[in-house]
Design an enzyme around this catalytic site. Structure first.
Site, mmCIF file in Angstrom:
data_model
loop_
_atom_site.group_PDB
_atom_site.id
_atom_site.type_symbol
_atom_site.label_atom_id
_atom_site.label_comp_id
_atom_site.label_asym_id
_atom_site.label_seq_id
_atom_site.Cartn_x
_atom_site.Cartn_y
_atom_site.Cartn_z
ATOM 1 N N ASP A 119 0.855 -1.178 0.000
ATOM 2 C CA ASP A 119 0.000 0.000 0.000
ATOM 3 C C ASP A 119 0.899 1.238 0.000
ATOM 4 O OD1 ASP A 119 -2.333 1.566 0.250
ATOM 5 O OD2 ASP A 119 -2.065 1.656 2.409
ATOM 6 N N ASP A 140 -5.188 5.852 -4.145
ATOM 7 C CA ASP A 140 -4.915 7.267 -4.358
ATOM 8 C C ASP A 140 -4.897 7.610 -5.840
ATOM 9 O OD1 ASP A 140 -4.441 9.852 -3.635
ATOM 10 O OD2 ASP A 140 -2.809 9.365 -2.273
#
Length: 1248
Positions: A414, A690
């Protein structure tokens, strides 16, 4: 069948087929609708319990036994135990049943304890208190007792207990602010909206009076999609229907921020929540080592069956002749002869199976389980993996995968909170080519905010130009930042100045907060939004008010946002900020080239950049813009497309003002960790929810992408311009062309791939075109294999798991590792072979569901390169050693049958058969598998490439397995035939007695125990007192046990066949000589093989071992000045006390196995002043066999001093440039080794 599918089918048929639809109806407060409205159909939904455990009290025993007996060895020994109970066998059933029971019990206790910890964590969540509205009052209950339709009250900083529809909030505008760090990894504040018709309800009584139903879709895992409607019933009026969307849905796991309290209704509970649907079902993870063990066991099982068949056939071939019938002393002869020949043959086959069954090492599983369980504590005890800030260290949730840490080929990580700290910092801004740095340092002084304006490339008074004022105003106005007045947030005191609470900023985007705070440091302060007016404090301490008219929100397609404001003078202004690629094409004036150059420079440095522009609107243009926006917002169909068209018409004809640069600070040593993992041969993928620009900047900062990396984009924007089929084949041709050129001595291009969630869905979705050459999955995999790094952005949690699953199922079947810190990472953590959770700021969901948990991303380096390497080396040796020692143990028994008429006579005593694997040879290998270090920890961390030596299960491949097996067969033949030829001429003891068959078996067994134990001693590199105690203590225990077992008449035994046998054997001189000789002959081939291979074909690990030993020996020869004896030689004048002296100045001969390069660059780090390293230089070079020309008095001053860094550099005579300032150029094509010699408290160490 999947549990969710089964549950849905049960619900479907229990509720009745006629009621099975794709939507659900929720009755708010469990109130029935009015009679004239619609039929009341009560529906059953799951409760709000979360279950992450694997077992229950009722299914633990059957489920755990099923999983354990999937292991071939366990199932095999169960069959052997049953055979021993049924038929008459040469050995007792206890010899198989007792070890099997021990294995099953230990494993069940370990796995049950681990699952109990998961149950405990689940209970802590399910028992969390929740405020529920019942009959106009707030009642506190447990989270697990919530039901669909319950109205709950959530206060600030509390987590939502389930998926909720927002009814009202304490804010007057009916909004609330939420952080979704545990869902999508973003810690920024997001705005959610209450239903317009219920937003006025402010008390429990008003909320309880609500009479409404909600119709919505069935639970589905997409976090960003929700479709529903609410029907509100009022007396004597038709029901009012309002649409519901994702902006009204509060997801479980999110946290309420900057809002006093809210009222909301539960629509999805428990395992129906979107977060739970993104969890993958827990499955039993099995390591590659365990799979290899099962494969080897199948081979040995085939060998066992072959042995039993051969002996059975040869037995009946032997008995075919009347002269070779069963011996007269076998009392079962007459009974056996009455049986059918097939039954007798099958019974003999089973008896031989039992006799040879010890070739299958059931005790190996016991030792492996103990090694994994005990070895896992070394991770938890590692002080280097303890974080002082968090106050926690590494945790092991599942010890079954320790060795898998040394086999990782793909790392999926991540971004937010894992690679980065999610802490944005404003770095600089550029206005018309002039750079502004807040709080810049000039001549050693920190300038104030006002004087720091225009620090670089400015002319006097330039900061007062009109564009500069507009630029700063634009950044103070073009945002969605809220001002927080309270003192604490997230239990952390913020905004405190001189003991008084002051305001600070929160926003849905941390970039916006950083920009507004940066403007504050440059003299422009955003104060508040009040009554639709934005207030800012300019650099002259004057308050300016702007009326906020419209906000054109940011989206990933436009990649920009705008605001339309009205100044106090009545002027309409449109301010816009966004990515450079979305701003520059819409600019008609401004210094574009100067700003573009600065943006490109900042992008290269890994900073996040935004461009700022503005446009002045006339009243007519503003009215036209209002009309376009109003029409688009009121549209019920294609609203998003119409809004995009309106934005496109309004955002044009800009004047460029400047650009900004913001840094998303990486975690400490994140870049170093990624670089080390890549050197170790692992491919690192970043999977994030994102935006692409943000994630790409982080990838550059973390060195995942480098300046030379050519980025290949597989995004929605590109697939809209071209078909997915064409884009995939274009990228495939690009990477394959480069791969073909790489074989022609052409410099290889480094590729990086960027893919977004929408395109990934299209790639994974089966389509009619995806046949033959149009198989999108295979093309995507082929592209990604040829890329050094891959970035996947805008990923939903389930898509992260799909990526991991796709790589796992590829033809190479690589070992994968997933690491993350939020609940949105749980899916990929569970899907990967190894899941690691980070105990960060986003809760403990990832850490609770992971196999291992670490405080920071930097700890992953030691977890894999050190702990993983050691675990794999240790367990690989353990597995191979167990098979080896059991071959040595049983093959002499097989050979013995040829000399006893295949009568199933055991070669060894029953005590030896039972204790061989349990007592005599178990403890040394267990200790070896816990503390062995074939190379130092510092060397493993310093040279990540050593990880490649153990990758791809290198030590458990078939050639290595065959070598160990052949070595065991060779040793077994030496044991048996060596003892046989020793007994060929009848051996007598001192009192004239002859050696019998039990003495013969004891002699073979003695040689066996000593040989296999000494073999392990030869393989040991890291010796401690514990090793000596266990290895020599095991041999001593065997001798003492044999003396006691044969020296005492035990009353509980029905027979005493071993009485005085061991003492009788030791009383014979030839027996002693035979034992020593046979041990030496057995160990000789392995020693010769190791010496030859290490000398002629050394591996990288062996070369590193040689260098490590050489450096360690050099450290031992260094003598600090303070400990050097005084004498004439020490009275010579010297102005420096940091001279180095050596105890052994003589040259050292390097053997061929001690590989070392002939080029040396030596650094000496001194605390100050100039240190004379001539003695050290010549000495070390003499040790390495290097000869340098000398000057006066036989020494050459080869070092110079750098006054700033106090580094001393010594260069070989072929080196022409300084190693500190520039890479040395050498005429010789030789390797460079760096040797650092720190001078700390007169203790000298040499490090490679």
């Amino acid at each position: 069948m999947d549990f969710n599918v089964l549950r849905n089918l049960i619900s479907r048929y229990c509720a009745g087929e006629e009621y099975w639809v794709d939507s659900r109806t929720v009755y708010i407060g469990h109130k029935e609708p009015p009679p004239a409205a619609e039929a009341y159909i009560p529906q059953r939904y799951p409760d709000n319990r979360i279950v992450s455990s694997k077992y229950t009290l009722w299914n633990f025993i059957p489920k755990n036994l099923f999983e354990q007996f999937r292991r071939i060895a366990n199932f095999y020994f169960l069959l052997i135990f049953l055979v021993q109970l049924i038929i008459d066998t040469p050995t007792s059933p206890v010899t198989s049943g007792l070890p099997l029971f021990f294995v099953i019990t230990v494993t069940a206790i370990k796995q049950g304890y681990e699952d109990w910890l998961r149950h405990k964590a689940d209970c802590s969540i399910n028992e969390c208190p929740v405020d529920m509205v019942q009959q106009g009052t707030v009642v506190r209950t447990q989270s697990s007792k919530l039901r669909v339709g319950d109205v709950v009250m959530v206060r600030e900083d509390e987590t939502f207990p389930c998926d909720l529809i927002l009814l009202s909030s304490s804010r007057s505008d009916g909004t609330c602010y939420v952080t979704t760090t545990s869902l999508d990894g973003e810690s920024s504040h997001k705005t959610y909206y209450a239903v317009p018709d219920t937003m006025a309800f402010k008390t429990e009584q008003e909320v309880d009076s609500l009479h409404a139903t909600i119709e919505c879709e069935q639970p589905q895992p997409d976090l960003y999609k929700f479709v529903g409607r609410i029907n509100i019933y009022k007396e004597r009026e038709d029901p009012i229907a309002r649409p519901l969307g994702a902006e009204n849905l509060l997801l479980r796991g999110a946290t309420l921020k900057n809002t006093g309290h809210i009222y909301a209704v539960a629509i999805y509970t428990g395992m129906d929540t979107k977060m739970a649907l993104n969890y993958q079902s827990k499955s039993q993870k099995r390591s590659a080592v365990e799979k290899s063990m099962n494969a080897f066991l199948i081979v040995y099982l085939c060998i066992l069956i072959s042995k039993a068949v051969i002996n059975t056939v040869l037995k009946y071939a032997w008995q075919w002749s009347a002269d070779h019938d069963e011996p007269w002393y076998n009392h079962r002869t007459e009974i056996d002869r009455e049986r059918h020949v097939v039954i007798r043959a099958f019974t003999d086959f089973l008896a031989f199976m039992v006799l040879f069954n010890y070739i299958i090492p059931v005790s190996m599983y016991v030792t492996v389980e103990m090694q994994k369980f005990l070895g896992s504590y070394f991770i938890a005890w590692d002080k280097d993996m303890y974080d002082e800030e968090l106050g926690v260290g590494a945790q092991v949730n599942t010890s079954d995968l320790n060795e898998e840490l040394g086999q990782v080929e793909y790392v999926f990580t991540d971004k937010t909170g894992t690679l980065t700290e999610n802490n944005m910092e404003f770095i600089e801004c550029c206005v018309d080519g002039h750079v502004y740095i807040p709080h810049a340092i000039c001549n050693g002084q920190i300038l104030s905010a006002a004087s720091s304006i225009d620090m670089i490339d400015s002319s006097p008074g330039g900061y007062r130009r009109e564009h500069e004022d507009l630029f700063f105003r634009a950044l103070c106005l073009c945002h969605t930042v809220q001002v927080k007045e309270e003192e604490t947030v997230d239990s952390i005191k913020r905004g405190i100045h001189l003991g008084k609470p002051t305001s600070f900023y929160i926003s849905s985007s941390p970039d916006e907060v950083a920009l507004v705070e940066g403007m504050k440091r440059l003299g422009y302060t955003y104060l508040r939004l009040k009554d639709s007016h934005m207030e800012i404090l300019n650099k002259d301490d004057e308050i300016e008010r702007f009326e906020l008219l419209h906000v054109l929100n940011f989206d990933s397609v436009r990649r920009r946002m705008s605001v339309i404001v009205k100044s106090s003078s009545g002027e309409y202004l449109l301010f816009c900020k966004g990515a450079d690629t979305s701003i520059f094409p819409r600019v008609v004036s401004g210094k574009v080239e100067q700003v573009r150059a600065r943006v490109e420079q900042n992008a290269v440095e890994g900073l996040r950049t935004l461009c700022v522009a503005y446009r002045s609107l006339s009243p007519a243009e503003y009215e036209e813009a209002c009309h376009q926006l109003s029409d688009a917002k009121l549209a019920l169909k294609d609203r998003e497309q119409r809004l995009a068209q309106a934005y496109d018409l309004i955002e044009r004809d800009f004047t460029l003002l400047g650009a900004t640069a913001v840094e998303d600070r990486l975690q400490e040593k994140a870049a170093d960790t990624i670089e080390s993992l890549q050197k170790a041969g692992m491919k690192v993928w970043v999977l994030t929810g994102d935006k692409m620009e943000t994630a790409a900047a982080t990838c550059y900062a973390s060195k995942l992408f480098r300046r030379s990396t050519q980025i290949l984009e597989l995004t929605k924007k590109r697939t809209e311009e071209q078909s997915l089929h064409d884009v995939l084949f274009d990228l495939s041709r690009t990477v394959l062309r480069q791969r073909s050129l790489s074989g022609l001595s052409v410099e290889c291009q480094d590729y990086g791939l960027i893919i977004d969630g929408a395109t990934l869905s299209a790639v994974l979705k089966p389509s009619p075109e995806s046949s033959g050459s149009g198989n999108y999955k295979e093309i995507f995999l082929e592209i990604s294999r040829n890329c050094s790094a891959v970035l996947c952005c805008r990923m939903a949690p389930l898509q992260k798991a799909q990526i991991v699953k796709l790589i796992k199922a590829s033809k190479e079947h690589p070992i994968t590792l997933a690491i993350g810190d939020g609940a949105n990472d749980v899916s990929m953590i569970l899907e990967a072979h190894v899941g690691i959770g980070i105990m960060g700021k986003e809760g403990r969901q990832a850490a609770r569901n992971s196999d291992y948990a670490i405080p920071k991303f930097k700890h992953l380096k030691k977890m894999l390169l050190v702990h993983g390497h050691f675990y794999y080396i240790r367990i690989a040796e353990l597995v191979q050693y167990f098979f080896y020692k059991n071959v040595c143990f049983i093959f002499p028994q097989f050979l013995y049958q040829f000399f006893c008429g295949f009568s199933q006579q055991p070669l060894y005593d029953t005590a030896y058969l039972t204790l061989y694997n349990i007592s005599f040879t178990s403890l040394p290998i267990l200790l070896y598998s816990l503390i062995e270090k074939h190379i130092s920890i510092e060397m493993l961390k310093r040279d990540p490439t050593l990880y490649r030596d153990v990758a791809k299960n290198a030590l458990l491949r078939w050639p290595v397995f065959l070598y160990w097996t052949c070595l065991g067969l060779f040793n077994a033949c030496i044991f048996f035939f060596g003892a046989y030829f020793l007994f060929d001429n009848t051996t007598f003891t001192s009192n004239g007695q002859m050696f019998g068959n039990w003495t013969f078996g004891t002699l073979v067994f003695t040689v066996l125990v000593f040989t296999v134990t000494l073999k392990l001693a030869l393989d040991t590199h890291h010796w401690t007192w514990i090793n000596h105690f266990v290895i020599w203590g095991s041999l001593l225990f065997y001798v003492i046990f044999s003396l006691l077992w044969g020296g005492i008449i035990w009353p509980f035994l029905n027979y005493q066949r071993m009485y005085y046998v061991f003492m009788q054997m030791l009383s014979s001189g030839p027996a002693w000589l035979g034992i020593i000789l046979l041990i030496a002959i057995s160990l000789l081939p392995d020693v010769v093989k190791k010496v030859l291979c290490r000398t002629l074909w050394p591996t990288a690990t062996e070369r590193a071992q040689d260098i490590d030993k050489l450096l360690q020996s050099s450290v031992a020869e260094l003598t600090p000045v303070s400990s050097r004896p005084s004498g004439p030689s020490s009275k010579r004048k010297s102005t420096d006390t940091s001279h180095l002296h050596f105890g052994v100045p003589g040259p050292r001969t390097l053997h061929r196995s001690e590989f070392f390069p002939h080029k040396l660059v030596l650094f000496h780090w001194a605390d100050g002043g100039g240190a004379d390293l001539r003695t050290l230089s010549l000495y070390v070079l003499r040790k390495l066999g290097l000869a340098l020309p000398t000057t006066h008095q036989g020494q050459r001053p080869l070092c110079d001093t750098d006054r700033h860094t106090h580094k001393h550099r010594l260069m070989c005579e072929h080196t022409q440039q300084c190693a500190h300032t520039q890479r040395p150029k050498c005429d010789l094509n030789l390797q460079i080794i760096w040797i650092c010699v720190p001078l700390i408290n007169n203790a000298y160490t040499i490090a490679h």
